[in-house]
Design a protein around this motif. Structure first.
Motif, PDB file in Angstrom:
ATOM      1  N   VAL A  20      38.585  70.677 100.239  1.00 42.17           N
ATOM      2  CA  VAL A  20      38.880  71.432 101.462  1.00 42.17           C
ATOM      3  C   VAL A  20      39.232  72.865 101.105  1.00 42.17           C
ATOM      4  CG1 VAL A  20      40.543  71.707 103.344  1.00 42.17           C
ATOM      5  CG2 VAL A  20      39.551  69.460 102.895  1.00 42.17           C
ATOM      6  N   ARG A  21      40.125  73.051 100.126  1.00 46.30           N
ATOM      7  CA  ARG A  21      40.547  74.394  99.721  1.00 46.30           C
ATOM      8  C   ARG A  21      39.366  75.209  99.211  1.00 46.30           C
ATOM      9  NH1 ARG A  21      44.849  71.635  97.297  1.00 46.30           N
ATOM     10  NH2 ARG A  21      43.885  71.911  95.255  1.00 46.30           N
ATOM     11  N   GLU A  22      38.539  74.599  98.360  1.00 42.89           N
ATOM     12  CA  GLU A  22      37.422  75.319  97.762  1.00 42.89           C
ATOM     13  C   GLU A  22      36.402  75.741  98.817  1.00 42.89           C
ATOM     14  OE1 GLU A  22      34.904  77.208  95.213  1.00 42.89           O
ATOM     15  OE2 GLU A  22      36.960  76.533  94.839  1.00 42.89           O
ATOM     16  N   LEU A  23      36.020  74.818  99.703  1.00 39.18           N
ATOM     17  CA  LEU A  23      35.021  75.142 100.732  1.00 39.18           C
ATOM     18  C   LEU A  23      35.588  76.136 101.745  1.00 39.18           C
ATOM     19  CD1 LEU A  23      33.364  71.653 101.373  1.00 39.18           C
ATOM     20  CD2 LEU A  23      32.410  73.595 100.122  1.00 39.18           C
ATOM     21  N   ARG A  24      36.858  75.967 102.111  1.00 37.98           N
ATOM     22  CA  ARG A  24      37.473  76.909 103.052  1.00 37.98           C
ATOM     23  C   ARG A  24      37.466  78.322 102.463  1.00 37.98           C
ATOM     24  NH1 ARG A  24      42.452  74.846 103.694  1.00 37.98           N
ATOM     25  NH2 ARG A  24      42.063  73.712 105.630  1.00 37.98           N
ATOM     26  N   ASN A  25      37.823  78.429 101.187  1.00 37.85           N
ATOM     27  CA  ASN A  25      37.829  79.736 100.541  1.00 37.85           C
ATOM     28  C   ASN A  25      36.433  80.351 100.515  1.00 37.85           C
ATOM     29  OD1 ASN A  25      40.531  79.463 100.093  1.00 37.85           O
ATOM     30  ND2 ASN A  25      40.391  79.108  97.895  1.00 37.85           N
ATOM     31  N   GLN A  26      35.425  79.544 100.216  1.00 37.28           N
ATOM     32  CA  GLN A  26      34.059  80.052 100.162  1.00 37.28           C
ATOM     33  C   GLN A  26      33.584  80.532 101.532  1.00 37.28           C
ATOM     34  OE1 GLN A  26      31.084  77.747  98.063  1.00 37.28           O
ATOM     35  NE2 GLN A  26      32.613  76.871  96.691  1.00 37.28           N
ATOM     36  N   ILE A  27      33.995  79.813 102.583  1.00 36.50           N
ATOM     37  CA  ILE A  27      33.613  80.214 103.939  1.00 36.50           C
ATOM     38  C   ILE A  27      34.335  81.506 104.328  1.00 36.50           C
ATOM     39  CG2 ILE A  27      33.746  79.595 106.396  1.00 36.50           C
ATOM     40  CD1 ILE A  27      33.431  76.631 105.461  1.00 36.50           C
ATOM     41  N   LEU A  28      35.650  81.549 104.081  1.00 34.49           N
ATOM     42  CA  LEU A  28      36.434  82.708 104.495  1.00 34.49           C
ATOM     43  C   LEU A  28      36.065  83.963 103.720  1.00 34.49           C
ATOM     44  CD1 LEU A  28      39.985  81.124 105.008  1.00 34.49           C
ATOM     45  CD2 LEU A  28      38.212  81.566 106.703  1.00 34.49           C
ATOM     46  N   GLN A  29      35.606  83.794 102.485  1.00 33.40           N
ATOM     47  CA  GLN A  29      35.209  84.940 101.678  1.00 33.40           C
ATOM     48  C   GLN A  29      33.738  85.307 101.859  1.00 33.40           C
ATOM     49  OE1 GLN A  29      36.561  83.619  97.764  1.00 33.40           O
ATOM     50  NE2 GLN A  29      38.273  85.037  97.882  1.00 33.40           N
ATOM     51  N   GLY A  30      33.036  84.559 102.715  1.00 34.53           N
ATOM     52  CA  GLY A  30      31.651  84.893 102.996  1.00 34.53           C
ATOM     53  C   GLY A  30      30.659  84.417 101.954  1.00 34.53           C
ATOM     54  N   ARG A  31      31.095  83.557 101.029  1.00 31.62           N
ATOM     55  CA  ARG A  31      30.161  83.029 100.039  1.00 31.62           C
ATOM     56  C   ARG A  31      29.305  81.914 100.635  1.00 31.62           C
ATOM     57  NH1 ARG A  31      33.619  81.295  95.182  1.00 31.62           N
ATOM     58  NH2 ARG A  31      35.418  81.501  96.571  1.00 31.62           N
ATOM     59  N   LEU A  32      29.812  81.272 101.673  1.00 30.33           N
ATOM     60  CA  LEU A  32      29.024  80.343 102.488  1.00 30.33           C
ATOM     61  C   LEU A  32      28.873  80.986 103.856  1.00 30.33           C
ATOM     62  CD1 LEU A  32      30.643  76.913 101.508  1.00 30.33           C
ATOM     63  CD2 LEU A  32      28.340  77.704 100.924  1.00 30.33           C
ATOM     64  N   LEU A  33      27.650  81.200 104.285  1.00 28.20           N
ATOM     65  CA  LEU A  33      27.392  82.004 105.475  1.00 28.20           C
ATOM     66  C   LEU A  33      27.250  81.146 106.724  1.00 28.20           C
ATOM     67  CD1 LEU A  33      24.824  84.468 103.889  1.00 28.20           C
ATOM     68  CD2 LEU A  33      27.266  84.831 104.291  1.00 28.20           C
TER      69      LEU A  33
END
Length: 224
Positions: A20-33
């Protein structure tokens, strides 16, 4: 003797929280669009875990509004139209205004705790890993709005913030915007310490209107 099934459940629970932490961070940082599909097997391989905690993590993120589940297709990063964002921003503006109008003034101790949260955010202004600012920003504002007795309204604000999280995070993408947020929080704190309702409402409005979601709400309001 330790129950092996219990050990497995504890391990999977910890893996789900980490996912959850890893995916949330990727989404919030724009690494997952927005619109991008999240493939369970790829996440499991990347984090070297089984698919069970990955599925649990995806379900959690969908409940927060960061992911959208499409039957027979899978999970996708939530994509919102400008009109949807404007509606979210408009609802936040209306509800947060009412919460701010009805808070009871915090004690000096609470103001100190709020200032400590803002200082934690200030320490992340120049950091490359700044995503923790999103959670700290939540806590800062919700501690203030929690001083109101309108608890159902507060619950709705929490829900709307989860829907807007990935877009609120856009405002932390640059050092200048992160610094601006901390400075605006300081003005809110000064209004709270002075117990000035007028200054508090103005500082919260100015802060909200300077965000991407707040700007959309303002444009939607003025276009009607």
């Amino acid at each position: 003797m330790a129950d092996p099934n219990r050990r497995t459940l504890v391990k999977e629970g910890a893996s789900a929280e980490r996912t959850v932490r890893e995916l949330r961070n990727q989404i919030l940082q724009g690494r997952l669009l927005p619109g991008e599909q999240i493939r369970q097997e790829e996440v499991a391989e990347q984090l070297r875990i089984s698919r069970v905690p990955v599925r649990e993590a995806l379900s959690v993120l969908a409940s927060e509004g960061l992911l959208t589940h499409r039957p027979h297709q899978g999970y996708f990063v939530t994509k919102r139209s400008p009109e949807e964002l404007a509606q979210i921003g408009l609802m936040l503006a209306l509800l947060e205004e009412e919460l701010a109008r009805t808070i009871v003034w915090p004690t000096a101790e609470v103001v100190v705790e709020l200032r400590s949260l803002n200082e934690d955010m200030a320490r992340l202004v120049d950091a490359s890993e700044w995503v923790e600012m999103v959670a700290l920003n939540h806590e800062f504002h919700l501690r203030i709005f929690g001083l109101s007795s309108l608890k159902l309204v507060l619950d709705e604000v929490r829900r709307l913030w989860m829907l807007a999280d990935a877009f609120i995070a856009i405002d932390y993408a640059t050092r200048e915007r992160r610094r601006r947020t901390v400075a605006q929080h300081e003005r809110i704190l000064k209004a709270l310490a002075a117990r000035s309702r007028t200054r508090l409402l103005k500082s919260i409005r100015d802060h909200r209107d300077s965000t991407s979601v707040g700007a959309r709400a303002s444009m939607a309001h003025h276009s009607t």
